[in-house]
Design an enzyme around this catalytic site. Structure first.
Site, PDB file in Angstrom:
ATOM      1  N   ASN A  73       0.788  -0.905  -0.045  1.00 17.85           N
ATOM      2  CA  ASN A  73       0.307   0.102   0.306  1.00 17.85           C
ATOM      3  C   ASN A  73       0.499   1.533   0.597  1.00 17.85           C
ATOM      4  O   ASN A  73       1.338   1.599   1.196  1.00 17.85           O
ATOM      5  CB  ASN A  73      -1.002   0.102   1.648  1.00 17.85           C
ATOM      6  CG  ASN A  73      -1.928   0.975   1.189  1.00 17.85           C
ATOM      7  OD1 ASN A  73      -2.082   1.979  -0.024  1.00 17.85           O
ATOM      8  ND2 ASN A  73      -2.616   1.959   2.873  1.00 17.85           N
ATOM      9  N   LYS A  75      -0.010   4.038  -0.103  1.00 22.22           N
ATOM     10  CA  LYS A  75      -0.893   5.464   0.308  1.00 22.22           C
ATOM     11  C   LYS A  75      -0.883   6.389  -0.260  1.00 22.22           C
ATOM     12  O   LYS A  75      -0.090   6.329  -1.605  1.00 22.22           O
ATOM     13  CB  LYS A  75      -0.073   5.612   2.109  1.00 22.22           C
ATOM     14  CG  LYS A  75      -0.465   4.132   2.369  1.00 22.22           C
ATOM     15  CD  LYS A  75       0.000   3.936   3.822  1.00 22.22           C
ATOM     16  CE  LYS A  75       0.003   2.674   4.918  1.00 22.22           C
ATOM     17  NZ  LYS A  75      -0.159   3.301   6.220  1.00 22.22           N
ATOM     18  N   HIS A 157      -9.811   0.702   4.995  1.00 26.03           N
ATOM     19  CA  HIS A 157      -7.798   0.723   5.589  1.00 26.03           C
ATOM     20  C   HIS A 157      -8.623   2.154   7.078  1.00 26.03           C
ATOM     21  O   HIS A 157      -8.946   3.006   6.861  1.00 26.03           O
ATOM     22  CB  HIS A 157      -7.354   1.635   4.820  1.00 26.03           C
ATOM     23  CG  HIS A 157      -5.947   1.682   5.300  1.00 26.03           C
ATOM     24  ND1 HIS A 157      -5.469   2.534   6.364  1.00 26.03           N
ATOM     25  CD2 HIS A 157      -4.683   0.968   4.856  1.00 26.03           C
ATOM     26  CE1 HIS A 157      -4.403   2.672   6.861  1.00 26.03           C
ATOM     27  NE2 HIS A 157      -3.809   1.130   6.044  1.00 26.03           N
ATOM     28  N   GLU A 159      -6.821   3.757   7.993  1.00 25.81           N
ATOM     29  CA  GLU A 159      -6.561   6.210   7.534  1.00 25.81           C
ATOM     30  C   GLU A 159      -7.845   6.566   7.178  1.00 25.81           C
ATOM     31  O   GLU A 159      -7.641   7.376   7.178  1.00 25.81           O
ATOM     32  CB  GLU A 159      -5.472   6.399   6.757  1.00 25.81           C
ATOM     33  CG  GLU A 159      -4.801   5.925   7.909  1.00 25.81           C
ATOM     34  CD  GLU A 159      -3.179   5.526   7.559  1.00 25.81           C
ATOM     35  OE1 GLU A 159      -3.413   5.300   5.987  1.00 25.81           O
ATOM     36  OE2 GLU A 159      -1.801   4.635   7.637  1.00 25.81           O
ATOM     37  N   GLU A 229      -5.311  -4.763  10.627  1.00 28.70           N
ATOM     38  CA  GLU A 229      -3.616  -3.960  11.264  1.00 28.70           C
ATOM     39  C   GLU A 229      -4.508  -3.252  12.734  1.00 28.70           C
ATOM     40  O   GLU A 229      -5.143  -2.281  12.339  1.00 28.70           O
ATOM     41  CB  GLU A 229      -3.822  -3.014   9.523  1.00 28.70           C
ATOM     42  CG  GLU A 229      -3.949  -3.622   8.185  1.00 28.70           C
ATOM     43  CD  GLU A 229      -3.176  -2.429   7.300  1.00 28.70           C
ATOM     44  OE1 GLU A 229      -2.333  -3.268   6.872  1.00 28.70           O
ATOM     45  OE2 GLU A 229      -3.971  -1.539   6.897  1.00 28.70           O
ATOM     46  N   GLY A 235       2.762   2.649  10.915  1.00 32.80           N
ATOM     47  CA  GLY A 235       3.474   3.397  10.185  1.00 32.80           C
ATOM     48  C   GLY A 235       4.515   4.090  11.463  1.00 32.80           C
ATOM     49  O   GLY A 235       5.037   5.267  11.851  1.00 32.80           O
ATOM     50  N   SER A 275       3.932  -1.698  10.103  1.00 38.49           N
ATOM     51  CA  SER A 275       5.234  -1.755  10.277  1.00 38.49           C
ATOM     52  C   SER A 275       6.060  -3.096  10.239  1.00 38.49           C
ATOM     53  O   SER A 275       6.928  -3.898  10.530  1.00 38.49           O
ATOM     54  CB  SER A 275       5.692  -2.129  12.424  1.00 38.49           C
ATOM     55  OG  SER A 275       5.386  -0.132  12.376  1.00 38.49           O
TER      56      SER A 275
HETATM   57  O1  LIG Z   1      -1.035   0.575   6.916  1.00 40.94           O
HETATM   58  C1  LIG Z   1      -0.934  -0.432   6.208  1.00 40.94           C
HETATM   59  C2  LIG Z   1      -1.001  -1.163   5.274  1.00 40.94           C
HETATM   60  O2  LIG Z   1      -1.486  -0.781   4.910  1.00 40.94           O
HETATM   61  C3  LIG Z   1       0.757  -0.025   7.507  1.00 40.94           C
HETATM   62  O3  LIG Z   1       1.744   0.666   7.195  1.00 40.94           O
HETATM   63  P1  LIG Z   1       3.526   0.222   7.517  1.00 40.94           P
HETATM   64  O4  LIG Z   1       3.583  -0.746   7.145  1.00 40.94           O
HETATM   65  O5  LIG Z   1       4.070   1.882   7.490  1.00 40.94           O
HETATM   66  O6  LIG Z   1       3.478   0.745   8.759  1.00 40.94           O
END
Ligand SMILES: O=C(CO)COP(=O)(O)O
Length: 312
Positions: A73, A75, A157, A159, A229, A235, A275
């Site tokens: 992803n 983002k 997601h 976010e 997740e 992150g 992560s």
């Molecule tokens: O949100 C994520 C994948 O959709 C995970 O992000 P990170 O791997 O940067 O922690």
């Protein structure tokens, strides 16, 4: 919630998460907790298991049947040049051919990515709208994605749930629209840190899954990959321990059996995100109910190849 004796036996040090229902995950698969075989057979099995490297011992036949899945992803990161370079690097790399790989660039670069990427690599949008067309400024429809040869979409997601305030119901409607329009869905769920600390992890993921189950037929779960997740691990560099991940994945698998079907319980892939790196992916990949990863930051780096190859 009170944690009974059985839970305590199955819970691990750092993961005060209640398991859905009343039984430990091993019991959920109707597997006996000790083998029902004769002593000579046991001696034979243990002799040969010492000869085989541990990593090649299948944990269970269901896991073997589920194709390992690694999603990237991106983002809201990258521009034409950097995305082109990431895709070309992936095309040139030696990737585990048994792993399904799907990358998810920002919407503007979906068609560029689809044109550049090896056909074996899937491409996913990071979002889609639940209505078929009309006056919805800024949105992209399922039909427009399918028309552009984009066969996957990431929905739910954290976010989007947290920052853009998407509700469980809206996410479930988008999931249904996507599947009915021929797309496959990476359906994201997970708890915040406060929810974990309040021992609500399983309640939260169950609520998120129940919303989708209201909209989807049992067969439509074939088109879903569930991405667990934990929000606190995204992150932050704070990866869930392998035990924490396995514990929630096992509870999700139990939910699939109880709320969808035995087929869904056996076949739906449950991947972990938060992560994930080239350092922690191998240990996570060994876990019985971890069928792959959804990778954020590391999917933009060469380390993504190591994560795709976590099992070789
Ligand atoms: O949100 C994520 C994948 O959709 C995970 O992000 P990170 O791997 O940067 O922690």
């Amino acid at each position: 919630m009170r944690i009974g004796k059985r839970h305590r036996r199955c819970l691990v040090r750092q993961a005060p998460v209640p398991i859905l229902g009343t039984e430990c995950p091993s019991i959920l698969f109707n597997r006996p907790t000790f083998p029902l075989v004769s002593i000579p057979t046991l001696v034979f099995i243990s002799f040969f298991s010492f000869q085989i490297p541990k990593t090649s011992i299948p944990h269970n036949p269901f896991k073997m049947a589920r194709q390992f899945f690694v999603g990237g992803n991106f983002k809201m990161n990258g521009v034409k040049e950097s995305i082109t370079s990431i895709v070309k690097n992936l095309n040139a790399a030696k990737l585990d051919s048994t792993t399904e790989v799907v990358i998810s660039p920002p919407a503007l670069y979906l068609t560029l990515t689809r044109e550049l990427a090896d056909p074996k690599i899937g491409v996913a949008a990071q979002n889609v709208f639940d209505k078929p067309n009309g006056a919805f400024t800024g949105e992209i429809s399922v039909e427009q994605l399918a028309d552009s040869n984009i066969n996957w979409v990431v929905i739910g997601h954290s976010e989007r749930r947290v920052i853009l305030k998407e509700t469980d119901e809206f996410i479930a409607r988008k999931t249904k629209a996507a599947i009915e329009g021929g797309l496959s869905v990476i359906f994201c769920i997970g708890e915040t840190l406060e929810e974990r600390e309040a021992n609500k992890t399983i309640d939260v993921v169950t609520r998120q899954l129940n919303a989708a189950a209201k909209e989807l037929s049992k067969e439509q779960w074939d088109k879903v990959v569930i991405a667990y997740e934990p929000v606190w691990a995204i992150g932050t560099g704070k990866v869930a321990t392998t035990e924490q991940a396995q514990e929630v994945h096992a509870a999700i698998r139990q939910w699939l059996g109880a709320s969808v079907s035995a087929e869904a319980q056996a076949n739906v892939r449950i991947i972990y995100g938060g992560s994930v790196s080239e350092k922690n992916c191998r240990e996570l990949a060994q876990k019985e109910d971890v069928d792959g990863f959804l990778v954020g930051g590391a999917s933009l780096k060469p380390a993504f190849v190591d994560i795709i190859n976590a099992r070789i």
